[in-house]
Design an enzyme around this catalytic site. Sequence first.
Site, short mmCIF file in Angstrom:
data_model
loop_
_atom_site.label_atom_id
_atom_site.label_comp_id
_atom_site.label_asym_id
_atom_site.label_seq_id
_atom_site.Cartn_x
_atom_site.Cartn_y
_atom_site.Cartn_z
N HIS A 63 -3.96 11.47 -5.43
CA HIS A 63 -2.85 10.08 -5.82
C HIS A 63 -1.89 10.61 -6.65
O HIS A 63 -0.31 10.12 -6.15
CB HIS A 63 -3.61 8.93 -5.92
CG HIS A 63 -2.81 7.63 -5.70
ND1 HIS A 63 -1.94 7.21 -4.13
CD2 HIS A 63 -2.01 7.20 -6.52
CE1 HIS A 63 -1.43 6.17 -4.01
NE2 HIS A 63 -1.53 5.91 -5.32
N HIS A 109 -0.20 1.53 0.34
CA HIS A 109 -1.49 0.88 -0.34
C HIS A 109 -2.61 0.44 0.58
O HIS A 109 -1.91 -0.66 1.06
CB HIS A 109 -0.53 -0.47 -0.48
CG HIS A 109 -1.02 -0.25 -2.26
ND1 HIS A 109 -0.43 -1.33 -2.59
CD2 HIS A 109 -1.14 0.68 -3.38
CE1 HIS A 109 -0.69 -1.10 -3.78
NE2 HIS A 109 -0.84 0.01 -4.41
#
Lengths: 757, 227
Positions: A63, A109
Site C-alpha cells: 500500500h 478503500h
Amino acid sequence: MQPNQKSKETTMGMEPTPEEIRDRQLFSELGLTPSEYQQVQHHLGRLPNWTELGIYSVMWSEHCSYKNSKPLLKRLPTDGPRVLQGPGEGAGVIDIGDGQAVVFKIESHNHPTAVEPFQGAATGVGGIIRDVFSMGARPVALLNSLRFGPLESPRVRYLFEQAVAGIAHYGNIVGIPTVGGEVEFDATYEGNPLVNAMCVGIIDHEDLQQGVAKGIGNPVIYVGASTGRDGIHGATFASEELSDASEEKRPSVQAGDPFMEKLLMEACLELVQKEILLGIQDMGAAGLTCSSAEMTAKGGVGLDLYLDDVPQREVGMTPYEIMLSESQERMLLVVAEGREAEVKEVLDKWELPSAVVGRVTEGNRYRIFHHRECVADMPVNTLVDDAPINYRQGEEPSSYRDGTTASHQDLHHLDATDALQQVLRAPSLASKRWVYQQYDSMVRTSTAVRPGSDAAVIVLDGFDKALAMSVDGNSRYVKLDPWVGGASAVAEAARNVVCAGARPLAITDCLNFGNPEKPEVFWQLENAIDGMGEACRQLATPVVGGNVSLYNETKGVAIHPTPVVGMVGLVESQEHITTQSFKQAGDVLLLLGSNRGELGGSELQQQVLGSISGRPPVLDLEAEKALQSTVLHLIQTKTVSSAHDLSTGGLAVALAEAAFANALGVHMDVKTDLETIPYLFGESQSRVLLSLPKESVAKAISMADEKGVPWCQLGEVRGDRLSITINGSEVISQPVSRLQTIWEEAIPCAMNASLTN
Amino acid sequence: MRFAVLVFPGSNCDIDCEKAIQKVLGEPIDFVWHTQRNLDDYDAIIVPGGFSYGDYLRAGALARFSPVMEGVVKAATEGKLVLGICNGFQILQEAGLLPGAMRMNDHLKFRCDIQPLTVVNNSLPFTQDYQMNETIRLPIAHGQGNFYCDEATHYELTQKGQIVFRYQGDNPNGSVDDIAGVCNQAGNVLGLMPHPERAIVEWMGSQDGGKMFTSMLRYWEEKIGAA
C-alpha cells in the site's frame, strides 16, 4: 542513537523484545518476510525493536511502497505538456489555462469496506479529499467506482447499502458534490467489494503545495483529530488477502468525522492562501509514520518526533500505537520557525487541535522520542526510497488460450425485446438513481451535468470553461484479455468526457487486482498496465497519479482484475456541454463507429449464460482517436443535440438510455449483414450515438468521412416508443415508459428485499 | 440592500448563497462568522445550508446557541428579512423563530433531486414575484427534512397562511401536509428545505430560485421608498 530496547506495556500485554521478535519470528505477524527482516537488521546494524519493526512493516507494505507494482507502473506515461505534477505527490496536477490547474486522484478503500462498509467507504472518501487539499487545491467534485456481489445475497445488500450511505454521509457533510460514478455487480466481488473514490480540485498555479520537510530546525505541526487506537496497521491489512479472520481486523478500520474534515480543509486552504506553509501532507495510510517519513525523505533531511506532544484521545498509548494509528482527519505541516503563532491563529479560529510535534534535523535520521527517551532511530531513506522491490514474473493462464475458440451462437436465437428487458433489469446496467439520489450532487452550485449521463460536468466560477469527468472500468473485458480491457477502460473514459464536450486531459487510475505473488494475477496486472499505457499514449492522456490495491481475494480466489480509470477533460466553453439524452423529436440518429457484433464479455452474455467467455471487443486505438476527434469537433461546432458513448449493452441499451431522460421515442430502420442480437447487443468499442437536427446531418457525415470514421444513419427521434426494425422486420417495439420503469426499478426492488431472507 | 450570510463551522452553502445574491441582485453580501453578535448593519440575513457542527446531535441543535443567533433573533423581531435554507431552516426552528421540527426523512436516506413545488403563499416578502399556486422546481438535498408539527399547530399554520411551499408529486421526505417551507406569523422569517440558491441559471437545471431573491429586493425597495 541506540533507542531504548525495553519492551512497552500495552493494553494487549507486553510488547515483544527485539530478541523475542527474532527468535519467535514475530516479524511475520507484521507482514514482513524473513528476507525483509534481514534487510531491516542490515539497515540498522542491530536488531529492530517492536516500534521500528512496525514502522518498517507499514512503510514496506504494498500500500505504501508499491513494492510489487512499481516496476510495472514505470511503464505508464506520466508526462505531457499540461502536466504540472505527475505521480508521487498527494494528487496529480494538470494545467487548464488562465493560471489554473485541476488536481485529482482516485484511491481504493476495498478491504475496510469488506469488514465495516459504512466507515470503510466513508473514510475512503475522506482520505482522497485530504490528498487533494493537501496539494493546496479546493476540492470541487467527488466520484466513485463501486463493485459488489449479486444483490440476491443479503450480505451483499448490507455491504452495498452501508457503503453507499457511508460515501453519502462523508461527502454530503464535507460539502463537496458527488457528481458521478459507476456501480457494477458481479459474483467475483461477493467477498471482496471494491470502493474506489476520486476527488477533483481546482487550484491557482502559485498555490501548489508539496509534501516536503525542509529548513533545519523548522517545526513540524500536527493538526486535526487526536490520535486513537483506530486503524492500526490498516496499510498492512490492505496488503493481504481477506479471510474468515478478517472480521477480527475490524479495529484496522478507522472511523471518519466529516465535520472535522470540513474544518481541517477550510483551515488548510486558509493557510495556503496566507502563504505560510513550506510543506503539508495528509496522515493517511500508515498515519503519522508515512506522512512524516515521506516528507523527511523528500526533503533530504532528518526528523525528530516528540510523541508526548501528539494530541491523543486515549491514555497509555505506546509509540508503536501512536505511530501506526490511522485515525482520520489529521495533517502534518512544516512551517518556517517563528511562524507557529500565525498558524495557530488560523487553526484556533477553526477550533482545531494542533501541536508542534517535531523538528527538521540535519542528516537522514528519523528519530522518535517518547517519555524523553529515544524509542526509534532509523535512516529515513531506508523507509522510503530503499524499500524492497519485488520483480515478479507473470504467467499466461490456460483460460486465456482457450478464449480464442469461444463462439457466441448460443445467444443469437434470443428474442430482441426479451434480451433488452433482461439487460435493462440487470443491476449493473439499470438506473443508479437509488445510489446517486443519496449524494448531494449540487452543493457548491457548479454542477452543470449531474449524475446519470456519460460524464459529469463542473463549471468554473468566473470562466466560460468547464471540467468533464468520468470513472470507468470493465472488469469482464480485463478478465478475458487484460491488455485490451486495460486499454478499453482508458478509451471509454476518454470517450465519455468527449461525449460531454470535453477534450480528455489526463487520468488517475486505481488498479484493483488479486494477489500479485500468483503468476497469473501478475500476468493480468502486467498486461492491463501495458494496455492502459498504450491507450494513454495514443490518446495523449498521461497518468498523473493513482493507487494500487492488490490482494483482493477471498479464500484464495481473486476478483476479476479491475483497473478503474478516472478521466478529467476540459470543456472550452459552457456552450459545448452536451448530455446523452435526446432533446427533440425529429432529430436524426447517427451512429459513428464500426459494429462488429462482438458479444464476448458482454452484459447480455453475462445475464443470459451467467458467465463470460471468448475475447472482449477489439480496440483499435487509431479508430478511437478518429472517432473522438470527430465527435468533439461536431460538438464544438454545435452540430449535435446529444452524444452518447456505446458501452455495456451495446446499441440497444444506448438508444434506450438516451430516450429515457426526456421520454422521447426512437424510430429506427436499418439493414445489416449482422444477425439481430449481435447487432443490437454487441459491445464493439469506439462507437458514439448522436442525435442531431436534419439540417446538420450532411455536415456530420462529411466530417466523419473526412476523418475516416464509419457511420450509419439509424432513423430518428420520434413518438414515445422504442421501435427498431432490422432488415425489414420490427424486432423491438416498446413504450419508452415501460422500458424505463424496468430500468428504474431494478435496484430499488432488489434493495427492498427483506434483509433476513 | 445589504445581505449577511452566516457561517457556522460546517456551513456548506454559504458561498452558494453569496454567488446567487451577486448573480441575481448584484447587492452587497458579507460572510458573517458565527461568533459575531451584532447584525445591525444588515437588511436581510441568510442562514445557509450545510451541516453546522456536523449535525451530529439534532440538525441545528448546536448552531442555535452561537452568539450570532442573538443578532438573528433581534433582526427577526425588528421585522428584517431572515431566510433559512435547509440546515438554516432547521437552525431557525431550533431557535424558536419558526414552527415545527424536523425528523429523519421517512425512507431514512439522504435525498438529492430537483423537486417540483407549489407556491402556496405568494404574498410574502420572499414570494411576491411568484404566482399563487405556481409550480416551481428547486433542488433538494437533505436527510432530515421531514417537517413535523401537531394538529393544532398545523391548523394554525393553515389559517394564518404560514405554509409557503408544498412538495408536488411524491413527497420526498414524509413531511406533514407535504410542507416544504413555512414562515413565522409576521411573514418576515422564512424557512424552506429546498435550495433557491441552486436554481439561478439555466445549466443548474432550473432558474426558479431567482424570484425569491428578486422578491426580497423589491420588498425592501418598496419599504425604503415608503419610508
